[in-house]
Design a protein around this motif. Structure first.
Motif, PDB file in Angstrom:
ATOM      1  N   ASP A   1       4.683   7.828   2.365  1.00  6.68           N
ATOM      2  CA  ASP A   1       5.850   8.152   1.536  1.00  6.68           C
ATOM      3  C   ASP A   1       5.841   7.355   0.235  1.00  6.68           C
ATOM      4  O   ASP A   1       6.377   7.790  -0.776  1.00  6.68           O
ATOM      5  CB  ASP A   1       7.147   7.860   2.301  1.00  6.68           C
ATOM      6  CG  ASP A   1       7.346   8.818   3.452  1.00  6.68           C
ATOM      7  OD1 ASP A   1       6.820   9.943   3.360  1.00  6.68           O
ATOM      8  OD2 ASP A   1       8.001   8.454   4.434  1.00  6.68           O
TER       9      ASP A   1
ATOM     10  N   ASN B   1       3.064   6.175   8.002  1.00  8.55           N
ATOM     11  CA  ASN B   1       3.915   7.203   7.393  1.00  8.55           C
ATOM     12  C   ASN B   1       4.763   6.628   6.270  1.00  8.55           C
ATOM     13  O   ASN B   1       4.995   7.287   5.260  1.00  8.55           O
ATOM     14  CB  ASN B   1       4.802   7.860   8.453  1.00  8.55           C
ATOM     15  CG  ASN B   1       4.024   8.854   9.284  1.00  8.55           C
ATOM     16  OD1 ASN B   1       3.092   9.488   8.792  1.00  8.55           O
ATOM     17  ND2 ASN B   1       4.377   8.987  10.541  1.00  8.55           N
ATOM     18  N   THR B   2       5.234   5.385   6.473  1.00  8.51           N
ATOM     19  CA  THR B   2       5.999   4.730   5.411  1.00  8.51           C
ATOM     20  C   THR B   2       5.140   4.593   4.153  1.00  8.51           C
ATOM     21  O   THR B   2       5.591   4.874   3.045  1.00  8.51           O
ATOM     22  CB  THR B   2       6.437   3.323   5.866  1.00  8.51           C
ATOM     23  OG1 THR B   2       7.053   3.432   7.133  1.00  8.51           O
ATOM     24  CG2 THR B   2       7.397   2.697   4.893  1.00  8.51           C
TER      25      THR B   2
ATOM     26  N   ALA C   1       4.282   2.826  10.348  1.00 12.57           N
ATOM     27  CA  ALA C   1       3.957   2.071   9.138  1.00 12.57           C
ATOM     28  C   ALA C   1       3.106   2.926   8.206  1.00 12.57           C
ATOM     29  O   ALA C   1       3.319   2.947   6.992  1.00 12.57           O
ATOM     30  CB  ALA C   1       3.213   0.784   9.502  1.00 12.57           C
TER      31      ALA C   1
END
Lengths: 393, 364
Positions: A105, A101-102, A99
């Motif tokens: 991004d 890392n999402t 989550a």
């Protein structure tokens, strides 16, 4: 023929669902384009909104949304609006990192999360490496902040709760023989217990029984209660959440066992449990920074707004999360930052800035932070009387 | 004579499959590395590379047990847990004492060996059962491991190691001591050493070993036992020995997956989702979806099912709902007899090749 049609339909559905995955990636991309014209603060949130701990994550998510909307309506932070993105972690460390890392991004600048301690310890390691400022509403374990200068807590840390509880019991002579029931499979519960036991020893309190249960066996506490009763414990320290708390109280009542009950902040919400005889909670002490039926203006307006928007009474998690946005606002304004700054600049400025913040919020007055990331706020010991919280002092 | 020919052919075919699998993994590896090097890989993907390999490893391990030994194990998350915690324990205890690389190799060996040892010990009583009974016992075993770790407290100070099953205080630690395993709070601060390269190397190694194992003399014996235990017994095969070998190897590979998992995340806790029955069943789903007995299938399924919930993040609240619907449909597509017939009629004989191309697309 029928079968053929059916399988065709299924295949089509499957293919469609695969495209959903791609399509939504595209949607995220377009969101990026939308907001790039107008600079915003990108604040991310992580918490469980599915799975066993979903109620805590949902509360945090709703409360942050509420605070973000309010701040945006009032002109944002330093003139810039906040965009908020909340990701589900199912209270699992690995999923929490995914989550995170999402969100990275997505372009997150500041993280308010995660909700649970285990997941938070994993994520704070990542934010530390990436230099992203992190403030957690409810992950109370010291492993979250240990060695991470960029991570701050809004809730009391486990040692703080355990120690303060033991001090309070000793100072007010609430009991001499203490029984403890705790969830050994839960980092929060066992963390508070460990620190409680250490301080109890120092204060000369006698722990006559320390009985554990696990997440797999949290519906029946008669064995643990019987053991405490056999040892003549006159005070039960119950460092866990209110759902189990209501069961303990009900079963103790059935056994005719009535020691003084002492809960920690997880007990907030006890009065709202469905099918629970609220009269059993009479005389229960709890140490909580927030009570939904407190009479002050800020709490009243928060609770009514929350109820109106989400149809639910906010708990302590939600209150901490709501405070979080305003704490960030205060710190950012004091540091005079704009969203143009890099994550690292924001992080460094906020790490220094938050230690000068003196914040009055829902969960405490004069909240300040030390360089360990722990909050200092006055814990409120309350006692339940006539179906409501009354200050115990 | 005919039989031998057939056998040789089979070996050839399986060799071919082994090479294809290795090639596909290598191509994906190179692709991912290039994407990462040029900065085109999203953080989410980067973060998922190691977990995907770790879950693939466990799935390969379980497939050996389910597909070739023919025994349903619902306790493989337990072996993963043993590998994860023993290696994390070692790494954390010796951080700063042994240099990074040898320490990781040692912890990898320790994790694998301990998982194998547990597999061996469990297998002795458990493999006397079969079918549903075995599944139940392995399920219980997985839960026991998880619960024991949740009450295990280990600390180290100048006096040496301290163990307790009660709480942290009863360790009687010196003030400067270091807590390594802190009950339900698990192990925090394991040095992060699992890299994509190491993971891929270990995955390839595991595939080569399992492929060779199932086609070796021992592997054929294991398959003979699976197909007809009585017949195998009458020709004089020592049943227990072969079952033990296969089960231990299966547990060891799951342990390697656990080691990778533990060294990729700084907060290691034994919960239902990470090492409990939920995880065990998830691994079984990888195996069944990928095809029982097909190692490459297990890897593909583990990859897809790890990526899928992350890909669906944009659906916010409906994510897990859609995920389960997709899972049901994938299962139907892969296993429902009517659909299998339809696929055959339309020339989609090998679903795996489709999966493979889809997989490549998704990863990109």
């Amino acid at each position: 023929m029928k079968k053929k049609a059916l399988s065709l339909a299924l295949c089509a559905a499957m293919a469609a669902s695969l495209f959903v995955g791609c399509g939504n990636k595209g949607a995220e991309g377009s969101e990026n384009v939308d907001t790039s014209g107008e600079l915003t603060w990108r604040i991310g949130g992580i918490g469980p909104v599915t799975g066993g701990a979903a109620q805590y994550g949902q509360g945090v998510k709703n409360a942050i949304q509420l605070a973000v909307d309010e701040v945006n309506e009032a002109g944002g932070i330093n003139g810039y609006n906040i965009s908020f993105n909340f990701q589900d972690d199912e209270a699992d460390p690995q999923k929490a990192v995914n989550a995170y890392n999402t969100l990275k991004d997505w372009g997150m600048q500041i993280l308010e999360g995660t909700v649970t301690s285990g997941a938070c310890a994993a994520v704070s390691n990542e934010t530390y490496a990436d230099r992203i400022f992190q403030i957690t509403p409810s992950a109370s374990s010291t492993t979250v902040t240990e060695g991470h200068d960029n991570t701050f807590q809004i809730c009391f840390s486990d040692p703080n709760q355990g120690t303060v509880s033991a001090d309070y019991i000793a100072d007010n002579k609430l009991g001499t023989k203490i029984g403890v029931i705790y969830d050994s499979s839960d980092p929060y519960s066992s963390g508070v217990y460990q620190n409680f036991a250490a301080e109890a020893q120092a204060k000369g309190l006698e722990i006559v029984a320390a009985e554990a249960f696990t997440a797999d066996s949290k519906t029946d506490f008669t064995t643990q209660l019987q053991k405490c009763k056999d040892k003549d414990a006159d005070l039960l320290f119950l460092p866990f959440y209110y759902t189990e708390g209501s069961i303990v109280l009900t079963q103790a009542d059935k056994m005719g066992y009535a020691p003084t009950m002492f809960g920690v902040d997880g007990f907030d919400g006890l009065l709202g449990v469905e099918n629970f005889d609220v009269s059993l909670a009479e005389g229960v002490y709890l140490l909580t920074p927030f009570a939904a039926d407190a009479e002050d203006e800020a709490t009243k307006s928060f609770v009514s707004k929350y109820k109106e928007q989400f149809g639910d009474t906010p708990n302590q998690f939600a209150a901490d999360a709501y405070d979080g946005i305003y704490i960030l606002k205060e710190a950012i304004e004091a540091a005079n930052l704009t969203p143009e700054a890099s994550n690292e600049e924001i992080c460094d400025a906020l790490v220094a800035g938050i230690q000068n913040v003196d914040y009055n919020g829902l969960t405490g007055d004069n909240m300040t932070w030390n360089d360990l990331g722990e909050v200092s706020k006055a814990p409120k010991a309350v006692i339940i009387k006539d179906g409501g919280y009354v200050s115990a002092e | 004579m005919k039989k031998i020919n057939k056998l040789a052919l089979f070996a050839n075919k399986s060799n071919q499959r082994l090479f294809t699998t290795i090639l596909v993994i290598l191509v994906l590896y190179v692709l991912m590395t290039i994407l990462d090097g040029t900065g085109n890989l999203s953080s989410l993907m980067k973060g998922l590379l190691v977990p995907v390999c770790a879950y693939s490893l466990v799935a390969v391990g379980l497939n050996l047990c389910v597909g070739y030994l023919g025994e349903l194990s619902l306790g493989h998350a337990g072996f993963m847990c043993v590998g994860a915690f023993s290696s994390a324990f070692f790494s954390k205890a010796f951080v700063g004492i042994i240099p990074d690389v040898p320490r990781f190799i040692l912890s990898l060996l320790i994790g694998t060996a301990l998982a194998a040892l547990f597999g061996f010990l469990i297998a002795i009583p458990v493999l006397r059962l079969s079918g549903d009974y075995l599944a139940i016992v392995t399920l219980a075993f997985g839960e026991i491991i998880k619960n024991v770790i949740n009450v295990l407290y280990v600390g180290v100070d100048s006096q040496g190691l301290h163990f307790s099953m009660k709480d942290m205080m009863s360790l009687g630690m010196e003030p400067g001591g270091k807590i390594i395993i802190n009950g339900a709070q698990g192990v925090t601060g394991t040095p992060r050493q699992s890299t994509f390269t190491i993971s891929v190397v270990l995955l390839l190694l595991a595939i080569v070993i399992t492929y060779n194992f199932v086609n070796s003399r021992t592997g054929r014996a294991v398959k003979a036992i699976r197909d007809n235990q009585i017949a195998a017994e009458t020709v004089g095969l020592p049943i227990t020995k072969y079952k033990l070998i296969a089960f231990t190897l299966s547990a060891a590979i799951a342990g390697v997956g656990g080691v990778l998992y533990a060294h990729n995340i700084s907060s290691l806790t034994a919960t239902t989702n990470t090492f409990g029955y939920n995880m065990s069943i998830m691994i079984l789903v990888y195996v069944v979806l990928g095809g029982i007995g097909s190692f490459s299938g297990s890897i593909i399924a583990a990859t897809i099912l790890t990526l899928l919930p992350e890909m669906l993040r944009g659906l916010s609240n409906y994510r897990m709902l859609i995920y389960s619907v997709v899972l049901i449909m994938l299962m139907l597509f892969n296993w429902a007899p009517g659909i299998l017939k339809w696929r055959e009629a339309h020339g989609i004989k090998n679903f795996k090749s489709i999966l493979k191309s889809k997989n490549t697309k998704e990863v990109q």
